[in-house]
Design a protein around this motif. Structure first.
Motif, mmCIF file in Angstrom:
data_model
loop_
_atom_site.group_PDB
_atom_site.id
_atom_site.type_symbol
_atom_site.label_atom_id
_atom_site.label_comp_id
_atom_site.label_asym_id
_atom_site.label_seq_id
_atom_site.Cartn_x
_atom_site.Cartn_y
_atom_site.Cartn_z
ATOM 1 N N SER A 52 0.594 -1.481 0.166
ATOM 2 C CA SER A 52 0.208 -0.170 0.116
ATOM 3 C C SER A 52 1.104 1.046 -0.177
ATOM 4 O O SER A 52 0.413 2.211 -0.072
ATOM 5 C CB SER A 52 -0.719 -0.052 1.486
ATOM 6 O OG SER A 52 -0.295 -0.153 2.795
ATOM 7 N N LEU A 53 1.829 1.186 -0.391
ATOM 8 C CA LEU A 53 3.012 2.149 0.036
ATOM 9 C C LEU A 53 3.641 2.213 -1.023
ATOM 10 O O LEU A 53 4.470 1.237 -1.111
ATOM 11 C CB LEU A 53 3.816 2.070 1.678
ATOM 12 C CG LEU A 53 3.152 2.554 2.391
ATOM 13 C CD1 LEU A 53 3.824 2.530 3.714
ATOM 14 C CD2 LEU A 53 1.894 4.342 2.609
ATOM 15 N N PHE A 54 4.877 3.261 -1.625
ATOM 16 C CA PHE A 54 5.824 3.044 -2.918
ATOM 17 C C PHE A 54 6.573 4.010 -3.423
ATOM 18 O O PHE A 54 6.335 5.329 -1.880
ATOM 19 C CB PHE A 54 5.046 2.975 -4.174
ATOM 20 C CG PHE A 54 4.256 3.962 -5.042
ATOM 21 C CD1 PHE A 54 4.969 4.706 -5.614
ATOM 22 C CD2 PHE A 54 2.930 4.512 -4.717
ATOM 23 C CE1 PHE A 54 4.026 5.980 -6.638
ATOM 24 C CE2 PHE A 54 1.786 5.192 -4.762
ATOM 25 C CZ PHE A 54 2.802 6.292 -5.906
ATOM 26 N N LEU A 55 7.783 4.111 -3.450
ATOM 27 C CA LEU A 55 8.551 4.612 -3.868
ATOM 28 C C LEU A 55 9.598 4.750 -4.646
ATOM 29 O O LEU A 55 9.858 3.885 -5.334
ATOM 30 C CB LEU A 55 9.764 4.915 -2.294
ATOM 31 C CG LEU A 55 10.905 6.689 -2.068
ATOM 32 C CD1 LEU A 55 10.388 7.499 -2.021
ATOM 33 C CD2 LEU A 55 12.050 5.981 -1.583
ATOM 34 N N PHE A 56 8.982 5.382 -6.055
ATOM 35 C CA PHE A 56 9.855 5.257 -7.048
ATOM 36 C C PHE A 56 10.949 6.303 -7.287
ATOM 37 O O PHE A 56 10.958 7.570 -7.146
ATOM 38 C CB PHE A 56 8.434 5.488 -8.435
ATOM 39 C CG PHE A 56 8.746 5.530 -9.469
ATOM 40 C CD1 PHE A 56 8.816 4.608 -10.139
ATOM 41 C CD2 PHE A 56 9.403 6.891 -10.393
ATOM 42 C CE1 PHE A 56 8.822 4.305 -11.723
ATOM 43 C CE2 PHE A 56 10.009 6.852 -12.262
ATOM 44 C CZ PHE A 56 9.200 5.739 -12.598
ATOM 45 N N GLY A 57 11.699 5.624 -8.248
ATOM 46 C CA GLY A 57 12.873 7.266 -8.500
ATOM 47 C C GLY A 57 12.908 7.038 -9.475
ATOM 48 O O GLY A 57 13.179 5.473 -10.903
ATOM 49 N N SER A 58 13.980 8.174 -10.185
ATOM 50 C CA SER A 58 14.048 8.633 -11.350
ATOM 51 C C SER A 58 14.915 8.982 -11.587
ATOM 52 O O SER A 58 15.512 10.163 -10.764
ATOM 53 C CB SER A 58 12.189 8.582 -12.269
ATOM 54 O OG SER A 58 12.263 10.031 -12.037
ATOM 55 N N HIS A 59 15.181 9.501 -12.918
ATOM 56 C CA HIS A 59 16.156 10.752 -13.353
ATOM 57 C C HIS A 59 15.919 11.309 -14.448
ATOM 58 O O HIS A 59 16.393 10.722 -15.842
ATOM 59 C CB HIS A 59 17.204 10.253 -12.555
ATOM 60 C CG HIS A 59 18.631 11.328 -14.095
ATOM 61 N ND1 HIS A 59 18.881 12.278 -12.858
ATOM 62 C CD2 HIS A 59 19.853 11.210 -14.338
ATOM 63 C CE1 HIS A 59 20.443 13.248 -13.114
ATOM 64 N NE2 HIS A 59 20.689 12.097 -14.522
#
Length: 307
Positions: A88-95
């Motif tokens: 139910s939680l998320f952490l999305f990383g991008s650049h």
């Protein structure tokens, strides 16, 4: 067809246990988080996701493969991953050039994105760079928030709620002093959010209460807020709704004053004071004439003594 698929009964015990685990519960399980790398994630973003995964374990899932998706434009892939992994939680990383070293933190409600906030990494110090002892895996952290922005600004207030949901860990009934060894400190000042991680050291003080020192453990992040996607007030209120079975029942005729003294009120029917039992004494004993009045309802004539 979708309705028929969901209504089918499980054929094996393993499938039955799986469906029971996903069913709604009165007391929800500890929230799991999924950490996802974008299609163009660089080394800094990858290291941040690994360090936060180390802090969040065992209630986290790190996706090793890159996923080409843009959460602010299309949320279907995030919702698919959430339903598949029961997170139910998320952490999305991008650049990218427009938004370098980008993190998107968010949460789900009924497997749909409730709210998410985009943060930019300006400075990062990893766990490996700080050569100190670390806390064991699964340590429940103590969360400290400093700064007026967390109380005055609506976006920062929602970010505070998101961070509490993300890092709070399991709900515990008892606390052991030696188990309080990890502190996560968040400071909001001048439009930036500073995240620091400390290990609590209990040292001798010469008395019963130990002397407490904080030793920086990592990771250390300097963040800046970028885009936000917040849920509407009605949807946010619906997500906070608790079932009636968990609400404490109000006790009637019981109240407390300002000092915490409990008072109870008793309701009694009207009493017949003539039948009230009093203290048994010779002086209060009823005479024979009074008893006959009560029985007959009239006074009987006195008998003359015989000579």
């Amino acid at each position: 067809l979708l309705l028929i698929y969901h209504c089918r009964k499980p054929k094996t015990k393993r499938a039955k246990r799986f469906l029971e685990k996903r069913e709604p519960k009165l007391t929800e399980n500890t929230k799991n988080a999924m950490l996802i790398k974008g299609g163009n994630a660089n080394l800094t973003v990858t290291d941040v996701l690994k360090d936060i995964y180390a802090v969040k374990k065992p209630f986290a899932m790190l996706f090793k493969k890159k996923n080409i998706t843009r959460p602010f434009e299309d949320q279907t892939s995030l919702e698919f991953f959430s339903k598949k992994s029961d997170c139910s939680l998320f952490l999305f990383g991008s650049h990218n050039k427009k938004r370098p070293n980008n993190l998107i933190i968010g949460r789900m409600f009924d497997y749909h994105v409730l709210d998410m906030i985009e943060l930019g990494i300006e400075k990062f110090v990893s766990l490996k760079d700080i050569k100190n002892s670390k806390c064991p895996e699964g340590t429940k952290p103590m969360l400290i928030f400093a700064g007026d922005l967390f109380d005055l600004n609506e976006e920062y207030r929602r970010l505070k709620s998101l961070l509490i949901d993300f890092f709070r860990g399991p709900t515990v009934s008892n606390i052991r002093l030696a188990g309080l060894e990890h502190v996560l400190h968040f400071t909001a000042v001048d439009g930036k959010i500073y995240m620091r991680s400390y290990k609590v050291l209990l040292k001798k003080s010469g008395c019963k209460i130990p002397r407490i020192e904080l030793e920086e453990m990592g990771p250390s992040l300097d963040l800046v807020m970028r885009r936000t996607h917040l849920a509407s007030d009605d949807l946010y209120k619906l997500s906070l709704k608790q079932p009636k079975a968990l609400k404490p029942k109000k006790k009637k005729n019981i109240s407390q004053d300002a000092f915490g003294t409990t008072y109870g009120r008793i309701h009694m029917q009207k009493q017949d004071l003539s039948k009230l039992q009093t203290r048994k004494m010779k002086g209060l004993k009823k005479r024979a004439a009074e008893k006959s009045v009560e029985e007959d309802g009239a006074i009987s004539p006195k008998k003359t003594k015989s000579t």
